[in-house]
Design an enzyme around this catalytic site. Structure first.
Site, PDB file in Angstrom:
ATOM      1  N   PRO A 151       0.795  -1.223   0.000  1.00  0.00           N
ATOM      2  CA  PRO A 151       0.000   0.000   0.000  1.00  0.00           C
ATOM      3  C   PRO A 151       0.829   1.275   0.000  1.00  0.00           C
ATOM      4  O   PRO A 151       1.879   1.355   0.635  1.00  0.00           O
ATOM      5  CB  PRO A 151      -0.824  -0.102   1.288  1.00  0.00           C
ATOM      6  CG  PRO A 151      -0.094  -1.052   2.154  1.00  0.00           C
ATOM      7  CD  PRO A 151       0.586  -2.003   1.223  1.00  0.00           C
ATOM      8  N   ASN A 152       0.315   2.229  -0.742  1.00  0.00           N
ATOM      9  CA  ASN A 152       0.823   3.595  -0.852  1.00  0.00           C
ATOM     10  C   ASN A 152       2.123   3.713  -1.642  1.00  0.00           C
ATOM     11  O   ASN A 152       2.582   4.826  -1.884  1.00  0.00           O
ATOM     12  CB  ASN A 152       0.980   4.245   0.533  1.00  0.00           C
ATOM     13  CG  ASN A 152      -0.339   4.337   1.246  1.00  0.00           C
ATOM     14  OD1 ASN A 152      -1.319   4.792   0.679  1.00  0.00           O
ATOM     15  ND2 ASN A 152      -0.388   3.873   2.482  1.00  0.00           N
ATOM     16  N   ARG A 184       4.814  11.162  -2.050  1.00  0.00           N
ATOM     17  CA  ARG A 184       4.534  10.933  -0.632  1.00  0.00           C
ATOM     18  C   ARG A 184       5.814  11.030   0.187  1.00  0.00           C
ATOM     19  O   ARG A 184       6.740  10.249  -0.006  1.00  0.00           O
ATOM     20  CB  ARG A 184       3.914   9.541  -0.456  1.00  0.00           C
ATOM     21  CG  ARG A 184       3.672   9.169   0.976  1.00  0.00           C
ATOM     22  CD  ARG A 184       3.137   7.754   1.095  1.00  0.00           C
ATOM     23  NE  ARG A 184       3.072   7.397   2.488  1.00  0.00           N
ATOM     24  CZ  ARG A 184       3.543   6.273   2.995  1.00  0.00           C
ATOM     25  NH1 ARG A 184       4.092   5.376   2.208  1.00  0.00           N
ATOM     26  NH2 ARG A 184       3.451   6.032   4.272  1.00  0.00           N
ATOM     27  N   TYR A 189      11.081   8.857   1.685  1.00  0.00           N
ATOM     28  CA  TYR A 189      11.073   7.808   0.663  1.00  0.00           C
ATOM     29  C   TYR A 189      11.801   8.179  -0.627  1.00  0.00           C
ATOM     30  O   TYR A 189      11.940   7.340  -1.505  1.00  0.00           O
ATOM     31  CB  TYR A 189       9.629   7.418   0.339  1.00  0.00           C
ATOM     32  CG  TYR A 189       8.891   6.904   1.547  1.00  0.00           C
ATOM     33  CD1 TYR A 189       9.237   5.694   2.138  1.00  0.00           C
ATOM     34  CD2 TYR A 189       7.863   7.633   2.122  1.00  0.00           C
ATOM     35  CE1 TYR A 189       8.585   5.214   3.259  1.00  0.00           C
ATOM     36  CE2 TYR A 189       7.190   7.168   3.246  1.00  0.00           C
ATOM     37  CZ  TYR A 189       7.555   5.963   3.805  1.00  0.00           C
ATOM     38  OH  TYR A 189       6.906   5.504   4.920  1.00  0.00           O
ATOM     39  N   ASN A 203       8.154  -5.537  -0.715  1.00  0.00           N
ATOM     40  CA  ASN A 203       8.012  -4.318   0.077  1.00  0.00           C
ATOM     41  C   ASN A 203       6.530  -4.237   0.412  1.00  0.00           C
ATOM     42  O   ASN A 203       5.729  -3.765  -0.386  1.00  0.00           O
ATOM     43  CB  ASN A 203       8.470  -3.087  -0.690  1.00  0.00           C
ATOM     44  CG  ASN A 203       8.403  -1.826   0.157  1.00  0.00           C
ATOM     45  OD1 ASN A 203       7.750  -1.800   1.200  1.00  0.00           O
ATOM     46  ND2 ASN A 203       9.069  -0.785  -0.294  1.00  0.00           N
ATOM     47  N   ALA A 232       3.012  -0.689   4.844  1.00  0.00           N
ATOM     48  CA  ALA A 232       2.456  -0.745   6.203  1.00  0.00           C
ATOM     49  C   ALA A 232       2.008  -2.146   6.599  1.00  0.00           C
ATOM     50  O   ALA A 232       1.964  -2.457   7.795  1.00  0.00           O
ATOM     51  CB  ALA A 232       1.303   0.234   6.327  1.00  0.00           C
ATOM     52  N   GLU A 259      12.560  -9.304   2.272  1.00  0.00           N
ATOM     53  CA  GLU A 259      11.853  -8.086   2.688  1.00  0.00           C
ATOM     54  C   GLU A 259      12.661  -6.875   2.235  1.00  0.00           C
ATOM     55  O   GLU A 259      13.875  -6.832   2.422  1.00  0.00           O
ATOM     56  CB  GLU A 259      11.708  -8.095   4.208  1.00  0.00           C
ATOM     57  CG  GLU A 259      11.022  -6.879   4.769  1.00  0.00           C
ATOM     58  CD  GLU A 259      10.978  -6.891   6.287  1.00  0.00           C
ATOM     59  OE1 GLU A 259       9.986  -6.393   6.833  1.00  0.00           O
ATOM     60  OE2 GLU A 259      11.935  -7.387   6.930  1.00  0.00           O
ATOM     61  N   HIS A 310      12.721  -2.474   2.125  1.00  0.00           N
ATOM     62  CA  HIS A 310      12.183  -1.171   2.542  1.00  0.00           C
ATOM     63  C   HIS A 310      13.087  -0.068   2.036  1.00  0.00           C
ATOM     64  O   HIS A 310      14.326  -0.197   2.070  1.00  0.00           O
ATOM     65  CB  HIS A 310      12.082  -1.070   4.063  1.00  0.00           C
ATOM     66  CG  HIS A 310      11.092  -2.012   4.640  1.00  0.00           C
ATOM     67  ND1 HIS A 310       9.741  -1.849   4.494  1.00  0.00           N
ATOM     68  CD2 HIS A 310      11.267  -3.159   5.323  1.00  0.00           C
ATOM     69  CE1 HIS A 310       9.117  -2.845   5.084  1.00  0.00           C
ATOM     70  NE2 HIS A 310      10.027  -3.665   5.586  1.00  0.00           N
ATOM     71  N   SER A 324      13.127   3.063   3.414  1.00  0.00           N
ATOM     72  CA  SER A 324      13.647   3.702   4.626  1.00  0.00           C
ATOM     73  C   SER A 324      14.089   2.616   5.605  1.00  0.00           C
ATOM     74  O   SER A 324      13.873   1.429   5.370  1.00  0.00           O
ATOM     75  CB  SER A 324      12.570   4.588   5.261  1.00  0.00           C
ATOM     76  OG  SER A 324      11.516   3.789   5.775  1.00  0.00           O
ATOM     77  N   ARG A 360      12.788   4.715  12.722  1.00  0.00           N
ATOM     78  CA  ARG A 360      11.545   5.488  12.643  1.00  0.00           C
ATOM     79  C   ARG A 360      10.673   5.223  13.865  1.00  0.00           C
ATOM     80  O   ARG A 360      11.168   4.846  14.919  1.00  0.00           O
ATOM     81  CB  ARG A 360      10.841   5.154  11.328  1.00  0.00           C
ATOM     82  CG  ARG A 360      11.732   5.562  10.134  1.00  0.00           C
ATOM     83  CD  ARG A 360      11.089   5.403   8.809  1.00  0.00           C
ATOM     84  NE  ARG A 360       9.875   6.195   8.734  1.00  0.00           N
ATOM     85  CZ  ARG A 360       8.904   5.962   7.860  1.00  0.00           C
ATOM     86  NH1 ARG A 360       9.037   4.971   6.996  1.00  0.00           N
ATOM     87  NH2 ARG A 360       7.824   6.701   7.843  1.00  0.00           N
TER      88      ARG A 360
END
Length: 149
Positions: free
Chosen positions: A13-14, A21, A26, A78, A81, A102, A104, A106, A111
């Site tokens: 998502p996103n 964004r 990112y 990826n 969320a 996996e 990512h 960031s 975070r």
């Protein structure tokens, strides 16, 4: 499946909003930019990639099953969320025989506290995070190594 070995690259998502964004987190590359970089690197390595994005958890689960059924060499995931919330993705990764890496952009550990827990990471072969779009290229290299390609 193509004549070449295939690696799935699944995005959650996103991630369709990359470049717009929170670019301070990112980066400015779009998902299409990253897809192009991964596809170029895959072509140089003699493999094909199946690059997809969905904002729906069930699509990611279905695609993990599909990658396994079609004997892909690996999956780069990826999950966005869903990384931090999805027992369904954890179960899907555990239920397939191909390696999942996996990915990512960031570094989740640098975070918010809630981002430091990863259901995906608990099931994945390994995790690569914090290198922006290069995280995908590093994960592709890892997938190629795992597959002996």
């Amino acid at each position: 499946m193509a004549d070449k070995p295939t690696i799935y690259v699944l995005n959650g998502p996103n991630l369709n909003l990359l470049g717009m964004r929170e670019p301070e987190i990112y980066g400015h590359d779009t998902l299409d930019d990253i897809a192009g970089q991964v596809e170029d690197a895959a072509q140089d390595a003699g493999v094909s990639v199946d690059f997809r994005q969905s904002n729906h958890e069930g699509h990611l689960v279905d695609w993990l099953h599909e990658a396994n059924a079609l004997e892909a060499k690996a999956v780069l995931l990826n999950a966005g969320a869903f990384t931090h919330t999805s027992v369904a993705l954890y179960d899907a990764i555990k239920s397939i025989s191909i390696p999942v890496i996996e990915v990512h952009l960031s570094n989740p550990h640098a975070r918010e506290e809630f981002r430091r827990h990863s259901y995906v990471g608990m099931a994945a072969k390994g995790s690569i995070a914090g290198f922006g779009g290069n995280s995908y290229l590093l994960a592709l290299k890892a997938a190629l190594d795992l597959a002996g390609l």
